[in-house]
Design an enzyme around this catalytic site. Structure first.
Site, mmCIF file in Angstrom:
data_model
loop_
_atom_site.group_PDB
_atom_site.id
_atom_site.type_symbol
_atom_site.label_atom_id
_atom_site.label_comp_id
_atom_site.label_asym_id
_atom_site.label_seq_id
_atom_site.Cartn_x
_atom_site.Cartn_y
_atom_site.Cartn_z
ATOM 1 N N HIS A 74 4.908 -8.522 -4.591
ATOM 2 C CA HIS A 74 3.344 -8.855 -4.036
ATOM 3 C C HIS A 74 2.795 -10.521 -4.443
ATOM 4 O O HIS A 74 2.417 -10.307 -5.571
ATOM 5 C CB HIS A 74 2.453 -7.696 -4.686
ATOM 6 C CG HIS A 74 2.567 -6.375 -4.391
ATOM 7 N ND1 HIS A 74 1.859 -5.769 -3.403
ATOM 8 C CD2 HIS A 74 3.662 -5.615 -4.772
ATOM 9 C CE1 HIS A 74 2.299 -4.695 -3.282
ATOM 10 N NE2 HIS A 74 3.418 -4.272 -3.927
ATOM 11 N N GLY A 106 0.880 -1.151 -0.204
ATOM 12 C CA GLY A 106 -0.044 -0.040 0.041
ATOM 13 C C GLY A 106 0.889 1.395 -0.017
ATOM 14 O O GLY A 106 1.861 1.232 -0.580
ATOM 15 N N GLU A 107 0.587 2.177 0.699
ATOM 16 C CA GLU A 107 1.339 3.366 0.863
ATOM 17 C C GLU A 107 1.892 3.510 2.172
ATOM 18 O O GLU A 107 1.069 3.714 3.205
ATOM 19 C CB GLU A 107 0.296 4.637 0.343
ATOM 20 C CG GLU A 107 1.082 5.464 -0.115
ATOM 21 C CD GLU A 107 2.046 6.491 0.679
ATOM 22 O OE1 GLU A 107 3.296 6.570 0.337
ATOM 23 O OE2 GLU A 107 1.796 6.811 1.804
ATOM 24 N N SER A 108 3.236 3.342 2.661
ATOM 25 C CA SER A 108 3.775 3.141 3.779
ATOM 26 C C SER A 108 3.556 4.546 4.765
ATOM 27 O O SER A 108 3.514 4.307 5.979
ATOM 28 C CB SER A 108 5.066 2.810 3.961
ATOM 29 O OG SER A 108 5.814 3.844 3.302
ATOM 30 N N GLU A 153 0.422 -11.844 -3.368
ATOM 31 C CA GLU A 153 -0.710 -11.891 -3.220
ATOM 32 C C GLU A 153 -1.459 -11.506 -4.599
ATOM 33 O O GLU A 153 -2.742 -11.812 -4.907
ATOM 34 C CB GLU A 153 -1.263 -11.038 -2.322
ATOM 35 C CG GLU A 153 -1.329 -9.373 -2.300
ATOM 36 C CD GLU A 153 -0.084 -8.832 -2.297
ATOM 37 O OE1 GLU A 153 0.115 -7.640 -2.191
ATOM 38 O OE2 GLU A 153 0.848 -9.545 -2.050
ATOM 39 N N ILE A 199 5.705 -3.095 -7.439
ATOM 40 C CA ILE A 199 5.075 -1.708 -7.564
ATOM 41 C C ILE A 199 5.390 -0.625 -6.799
ATOM 42 O O ILE A 199 5.149 -0.823 -5.333
ATOM 43 C CB ILE A 199 3.603 -2.254 -7.549
ATOM 44 C CG1 ILE A 199 3.030 -3.252 -8.438
ATOM 45 C CG2 ILE A 199 2.555 -0.769 -7.765
ATOM 46 C CD1 ILE A 199 1.577 -3.694 -8.012
ATOM 47 N N ARG A 200 6.260 0.235 -7.237
ATOM 48 C CA ARG A 200 6.834 1.313 -6.367
ATOM 49 C C ARG A 200 7.574 0.771 -5.180
ATOM 50 O O ARG A 200 7.379 1.130 -3.967
ATOM 51 C CB ARG A 200 5.934 2.289 -5.887
ATOM 52 C CG ARG A 200 5.204 3.054 -7.064
ATOM 53 C CD ARG A 200 4.190 4.080 -6.446
ATOM 54 N NE ARG A 200 4.870 5.199 -5.729
ATOM 55 C CZ ARG A 200 3.902 5.831 -4.876
ATOM 56 N NH1 ARG A 200 2.630 5.827 -4.917
ATOM 57 N NH2 ARG A 200 4.734 6.909 -3.944
ATOM 58 N N CYS A 249 6.096 -5.187 0.585
ATOM 59 C CA CYS A 249 6.045 -4.056 -0.259
ATOM 60 C C CYS A 249 6.202 -3.047 0.952
ATOM 61 O O CYS A 249 7.079 -2.904 1.590
ATOM 62 C CB CYS A 249 5.276 -3.879 -1.329
ATOM 63 S SG CYS A 249 5.638 -2.423 -2.365
ATOM 64 N N ARG A 309 12.845 3.206 0.344
ATOM 65 C CA ARG A 309 11.560 3.590 -0.095
ATOM 66 C C ARG A 309 11.353 3.911 -1.491
ATOM 67 O O ARG A 309 12.161 4.709 -2.151
ATOM 68 C CB ARG A 309 10.958 4.488 0.598
ATOM 69 C CG ARG A 309 9.338 4.766 0.557
ATOM 70 C CD ARG A 309 8.588 5.842 1.525
ATOM 71 N NE ARG A 309 7.553 6.190 1.344
ATOM 72 C CZ ARG A 309 7.222 7.379 0.510
ATOM 73 N NH1 ARG A 309 8.098 8.125 0.003
ATOM 74 N NH2 ARG A 309 5.954 7.503 0.181
#
Length: 201
Positions: free
Chosen positions: A180, A49-51, A182, A139-140, A81, A110
């Site tokens: 990821h 997600g977005e840390s 998942e 992804i990023r 991630c 990051r």
């Protein structure tokens, strides 16, 4: 004896996908948003997600101290991630106010692989997981720049401009990947983590 119950930190990110993957390996999987829900699980997944957002929400929902205490007591945790960033002792290129759980003695960078448009896929073999290389989706994503003694490097990128970068680690009951699993339908890492949780019980 009941099987392990594994929670997914359900504040932001790939929550549904991790719940589905854990269910797919026969685990009782539950979302965790409150300390009482954390108390009911044997292990925890911190999703991608977005840390920075996740860090703020952990405080808003009163989960920081309870998760810290459970990690210190030996609860298994898997971070993918953003979850890897949340488990790192040191984060490079993060926001000054960003705080994770600092469970794994590692330094991560990051968004090391670039912006969303730079997301890519590559084969990654993970030590201790049988079968072919994972079709890893980045992804990023972060990568690991340094690990302390006692942190086991499980996987590295095998090709491309990021060749040999560390993207999977384990320290005791704590597991983290840059990628990821998942999102791919390959359930081997979730099975590996479920086995780790079962052994810790």
């Amino acid at each position: 004896m009941r099987g392990p119950v594994i929670g997914v930190l359900a504040l932001q990110g790939d929550v549904r996908e991790h719940l589905a993957a854990l269910t797919g390996v026969g685990v009782d999987a539950r979302p965790v948003r409150r300390p009482a829900e954390l108390d009911a699980v044997d292990g925890l997944v911190i999703p991608g997600g977005e840390s920075t957002t996740m860090s703020k929400l952990v405080d808003i929902f009163g989960l920081r101290e309870p998760v810290d205490k459970r990690i210190a007591a030996g609860m298994p945790v898997y971070g993918s991630c953003a979850g890897m960033i949340m488990l790192a002792a040191e984060v490079l290129d993060g926001r000054p106010d960003q705080r994770g759980f600092a469970g794994i003695g590692m330094t991560v960078r990051r968004n090391a692989f670039g912006r969303q448009v730079d997301s890519f896929e590559a084969p990654v073999r993970v030590a201790g997981v049988d079968g072919p290389a994972f079709h890893a989706v980045f992804i990023r994503a972060p990568w690991v720049e340094r690990v302390d003694p006692g942190v086991e490097v499980l996987g590295r990128v095998t090709g491309g401009p990021a060749v040999d970068r560390v993207v999977a680690v384990r320290q005791g009951n704590l597991l983290a990947t840059s990628f990821h699993p998942e999102l791919t339908g390959d359930l081997r890492l979730h099975r590996y983590f479920a086995d780790l949780v079962a052994a810790a019980r």
